[in-house]
Scaffold this motif. Structure first.
Motif, PDB file in Angstrom:
ATOM      1  N   TRP A  15       0.836  -1.197   0.000  1.00 32.31           N
ATOM      2  CA  TRP A  15       0.000   0.000   0.000  1.00 32.31           C
ATOM      3  C   TRP A  15       0.872   1.249   0.000  1.00 32.31           C
ATOM      4  N   ALA A  72      -5.005   5.062   1.466  1.00 26.04           N
ATOM      5  CA  ALA A  72      -4.006   4.117   0.992  1.00 26.04           C
ATOM      6  C   ALA A  72      -4.394   3.704  -0.421  1.00 26.04           C
ATOM      7  N   THR A  73      -3.386   3.538  -1.263  1.00 26.85           N
ATOM      8  CA  THR A  73      -3.610   3.147  -2.656  1.00 26.85           C
ATOM      9  C   THR A  73      -2.738   1.940  -2.951  1.00 26.85           C
ATOM     10  N   LYS A  74      -3.318   0.992  -3.670  1.00 26.44           N
ATOM     11  CA  LYS A  74      -2.571  -0.188  -4.084  1.00 26.44           C
ATOM     12  C   LYS A  74      -2.835  -0.393  -5.577  1.00 26.44           C
ATOM     13  N   ARG A  84      -8.245   2.293  -3.885  1.00 21.97           N
ATOM     14  CA  ARG A  84      -7.996   3.399  -2.961  1.00 21.97           C
ATOM     15  C   ARG A  84      -8.994   3.301  -1.814  1.00 21.97           C
TER      16      ARG A  84
END
Length: 77
Positions: free
Chosen positions: A22, A33-35, A51
């Motif tokens: 993340w 958090a973005t993955k 997100r």
């Protein structure tokens, strides 16, 4: 700079999330958090982005993390 013990705990949880892939952005309200990940459908590969707010992710790290977030989230939003 003086850190509170809650700040150190938050940094540990954020590091755990980073190890899971993340990217953490605390500059936005509530923290996000973005993955990024790939998915394949047939012969096509798609680039995807997920997100989410960091609260549910921190709470998913375990009982201690969930208790920490429920008690201290108001300081970080």
């Amino acid at each position: 700079m003086l850190f509170r013990s809650t700040d150190r705990a938050l940094l540990r949880y954020i590091e755990d999330l980073r190890r899971q892939g993340w990217e953490i952005n605390l500059n936005e309200p509530f923290g996000y958090a973005t993955k990024y990940y790939e998915s394949k459908v047939g012969d096509k590969v798609y680039q995807n982005k997920k997100r989410v707010k960091i609260g549910p992710l921190i709470m998913g790290l375990g009982t201690h993390a969930a208790e920490f977030w429920q008690k201290n989230n108001k300081f970080y939003i």
